[in-house]
Design an enzyme around this catalytic site. Structure first.
Site, short mmCIF file in Angstrom:
data_model
loop_
_atom_site.label_atom_id
_atom_site.label_comp_id
_atom_site.label_asym_id
_atom_site.label_seq_id
_atom_site.Cartn_x
_atom_site.Cartn_y
_atom_site.Cartn_z
N GLY A 298 6.87 -26.76 -17.14
CA GLY A 298 8.10 -26.21 -17.21
C GLY A 298 9.12 -26.77 -15.98
CD GLU A 300 11.70 -25.68 -10.48
OE1 GLU A 300 10.93 -25.93 -11.26
OE2 GLU A 300 11.85 -25.71 -9.03
CG ASN A 301 16.19 -28.57 -15.01
OD1 ASN A 301 16.01 -29.15 -13.99
ND2 ASN A 301 15.42 -29.07 -16.08
CG HIS A 324 5.85 -21.28 -12.15
ND1 HIS A 324 5.06 -20.99 -10.82
CD2 HIS A 324 6.70 -22.41 -11.79
CE1 HIS A 324 5.15 -22.02 -10.12
NE2 HIS A 324 6.35 -22.87 -10.68
CD GLU A 325 8.73 -23.69 -14.40
OE1 GLU A 325 9.68 -23.95 -13.40
OE2 GLU A 325 7.61 -23.98 -14.42
CG HIS A 328 10.91 -22.37 -9.38
ND1 HIS A 328 10.70 -22.61 -8.15
CD2 HIS A 328 9.96 -23.15 -10.23
CE1 HIS A 328 9.66 -23.18 -8.03
NE2 HIS A 328 8.95 -23.74 -9.26
CD GLU A 347 6.65 -25.41 -7.41
OE1 GLU A 347 6.45 -24.58 -8.16
OE2 GLU A 347 7.89 -26.19 -7.93
CG ASP A 406 5.00 -36.75 -8.66
OD1 ASP A 406 5.81 -36.12 -8.55
OD2 ASP A 406 4.22 -37.45 -9.55
CE1 TYR A 414 2.84 -27.34 -7.56
CE2 TYR A 414 3.43 -25.42 -8.84
CZ TYR A 414 3.73 -26.88 -8.38
OH TYR A 414 4.70 -27.45 -9.36
#
Ligand code: BES
Ligand code: ZN
Length: 644
Positions: A298, A300-301, A324-325, A328, A347, A406, A414
């Site tokens: 996912g 989170e936009n 989760h998303e 955010h 995160e 990344d 997390y």
């Protein structure tokens, strides 16, 4: 030194003038939190921008999406606030074809230069401006291989009829589709007008349409300031189904009912989140279920979470990803990591919040299963990282300068982040911790946070020099020391303990048919998480015969649950259980979610035969993967050099 003081005084004065002269433009004012004296820009090692000289506050984006050439042709008009005697504004770009730049309402082209291209950061776009410049207008087009964008042909979608486009901007890929100051500490509002082929719908991280428009032109507005990594676009044959007044789901028409079933608890989730940490600030909360090549579970936009279809298990068992998303929307989208070195602030908080939402909706038993799985992931990854010489990366505060951000996307941010926060909760008590978090989100909304600022805030508002059951030495140990503190929370799940005892009896020779009846299977006596724990805990010396026995009873090889299937496929490779290889191959070709791909390919690479199989499958599957996945896998499989 003196110079710095003058600079600072000027900064305050300038800020004061800006905010006081600007009474009608309340949105611009919000964006100005960028420059409040208490929230000065830190140096972001992953952006060329120099916001202290000129900073963007708003983006107006007019774009045409062309599936034939795989390009977006666009005009980005950026509102800027300049500093002192600004002579230039610096934007981040990667692979963009810049055609023309003008200032304000003028038609005359302005001079600019593009800096050398860095592998991760792309090139600085340095535009000559004047201190009084208000708008910079950039005509450009994206490259067909723009890293954020994935262009899917109809065969790669559920409906197989129309093409699809999706973007993934986090962490620093927004610059590959929009020239922007691509730093999480810089916020701006945006408007967009996007033209797409007739019959398709466009959606963004903004106020969205719910119906297709016959001329293929869609307008968007995002009135809350966001950082560039939250810019997002999806285009395709998409339909909408409302779930409540403020929630709903978008998906390809063939999938939308299934998605609506899966997410039927969405309104309750938003309400649960609000009851924990304060009102949802983004008006609507919708989800779009994307084609399976989407590289993440996912994203989170804001207002529109992007989600993988691999969470549509048919039994609502994988919805913690949505929690989760959604979480955010507070941790990350309201209070944002200032740089990617502070990624755990996004995160770790979100995993903590996710577990609290799940606990509230489905009970402690449920959330303790999640926590136990998280601890397994974390311990495994910490061990592997330390063995691998990556000890420094097991600290919460990262040092990613010169690297791909990344690299910070590990269980450390997390799950170590989660256990750190849970440790504070356990020491100071839930009530105090919840009060602290609620105030933290409220006071820091629409601002960014560094780890150091957080440590100070935590001491001032909660730890209070050891008066509340936890000391600053403990806090700093979690953040700045590698590995896991011995004194860490210990999740406990009775359900997992039962799974362990069934496994033990099985390991001692009892047949699985006696232990797990057809009725148990039909009634789903065990949840997805119990099965995951079961599969992960299978003995290292398991025989093929034992795997066959399990498979005959439990049919893991044909599981429709992506998490169960992925866990079983990993065991299948480890034990060379060839009966699962067709399933493995089709899973790898049809799924682009990196979290599943990486461990499966890595497991194959451990043997010579496995290497051959991995390369053969990758060759076929690679065209279905997003850049985010191929960049990881190319490295893993050693495909980097011979790419082109
Ligand atoms: N924001 C992340 C995805 C991300 C992180 C993209 C860093 C690019 C760079 C998202 O919220 C996330 O964490 N997704 C997870 C979900 C999970 C932890 C429930 C995923 O995709 O696996
Ligand atoms: Zn996340």
């Amino acid at each position: 030194m003196l110079k710095k003081y003058y600079y600072f005084a000027f900064f305050i004065l300038f800020q004061f003038l800006l905010t006081s002269c600007d009474s009608e433009k309340s949105e611009t004012k919000k964006a100005n939190t960028n420059k409040s004296a208490t929230n000065m820009f830190e140096n972001d090692p992953h952006s060329y921008a120099k916001p202290q000289e000129a900073v963007i506050t708003h983006l107006d984006w007019e774009a045409t999406v062309d599936f034939d050439t795989k390009t977006i042709d666009a005009l980005a008009s950026l509102s800027v606030e300049t500093w002192e005697v600004a002579t230039k504004i610096i934007l981040d770009t990667k692979g963009l074809n810049i055609k023309k730049i003008t200032l304000d309402g003028g038609t005359e082209e302005v001079t600019y230069s593009l800096g050398d291209e860095d592998k991760h950061m792309g090139s600085a776009l340095i535009i000559n401006i004047l201190p009084e410049t208000k708008t910079v207008n950039i005509s450009y087009s994206t490259a067909p291989d723009a890293e954020a964008i994935q262009w899917l042909n109809p065969a790669q979608t559920a409906g197989k009829r129309s093409p699809f486009l999706l973007t993934q901007s986090e962490a620093i890929l927004a610059r590959s589709w929009i020239p922007i100051q691509d730093s999480p500490g810089i916020r701006f509002t945006y408007n967009a007008k996007v033209k797409v082929p007739k019959g398709l719908m466009a959606l963004m991280s903004a106020k969205n349409p719910t119906k297709k428009n016959i001329n293929g032109i869609y307008e968007f507005e995002m009135t809350q300031p966001i950082p560039a990594y939250l810019l997002a676009l999806a285009v395709g044959d998409i339909s909408f189904m409302p779930l409540s007044d403020r929630t709903g789901v978008y998906a390809e028409p063939d999938l939308v009912s299934k998605a609506a079933y899966e997410f039927s608890d969405l309104e309750n989730m938003v309400a649960a989140a609000e009851s924990l940490y304060g009102p949802y600030q983004w008006e609507r909360y919708d989800i779009i279920v994307l084609p399976p090549s989407f590289p993440f579970g996912g994203m989170e936009n804001p207002r529109l979470t992007f989600a993988t279809p691999t969470i549509l298990a048919g039994d609502r068992s994988l919805t913690s990803l949505i929690a989760h998303e959604l979480a955010h929307s507070w941790s990350g989208n309201l209070v944002t990591n200032d740089t990617w070195d502070d990624f755990w602030l996004n995160e770790g908080f979100t995993v903590y919040f996710e577990h609290r939402i799940m606990e509230k909706l489905y009970g402690r038993d449920y959330s303790e299963m999640l926590a136990s799985l998280a601890l397994q992931d974390l311990e495994k990854e910490v061990d592997a990282m330390i063995k691998n010489g990556q000890k420094e990366d097991t600290k919460l505060k990262l040092k990613l300068k010169g690297r791909n951000p990344d690299d910070g996307m590990t269980s450390i941010a997390y799950d170590k982040g989660y256990f750190f926060l849970r440790n504070i909760e356990e020491k100071v008590g839930r009530e105090k911790f919840d009060g602290f978090l609620k105030a933290y989100f409220e006071e820091n909304a629409f601002k960014s946070m560094t780890t150091e600022k957080f440590v100070k805030y935590l001491n001032r508002n909660l730890v209070r020099n050891g008066k509340n059951g936890i000391t600053m030495a403990e806090i700093k140990g979690w953040i700045y020391q590698p590995g896991l503190p011995k004194d860490r929370p210990k999740p406990h799940s009775d359900k997992f303990a039962k799974v362990d005892s069934v496994l033990n009896v099985w390991k001692n020779g009892e047949s699985i048919r006696t232990l797990i009846s057809q009725k148990d299977i039909a009634n789903k006596t065990w949840s997805t998480h119990e099965w995951l724990h079961f599969i992960r805990s299978l003995p290292k010396d398991m025989t093929i015969k034992q795997m066959q026995e399990l498979d005959r009873r439990l049919n893991f090889t044909n599981s429709k649950n992506s998490e169960i299937l992925a866990a079983w496929l990993e065991q299948s490779i480890r034990h060379d259980y060839k009966w699962a290889y067709n399933s493995l191959k089709s899973f790898l070709i049809n799924t682009g979610r990196r979290k599943f791909l990486t461990p499966l390919y890595a497991e194959m690479l451990k043997t010579e035969d496995g290497k051959i199989m991995a390369n053969r499958i990758y060759k076929k599957a690679r065209p279905n993967y997003h850049f985010v996945a191929t960049s990881t896998l190319d490295k893993l499989l050693g495909w980097e050099e011979d790419k082109e």
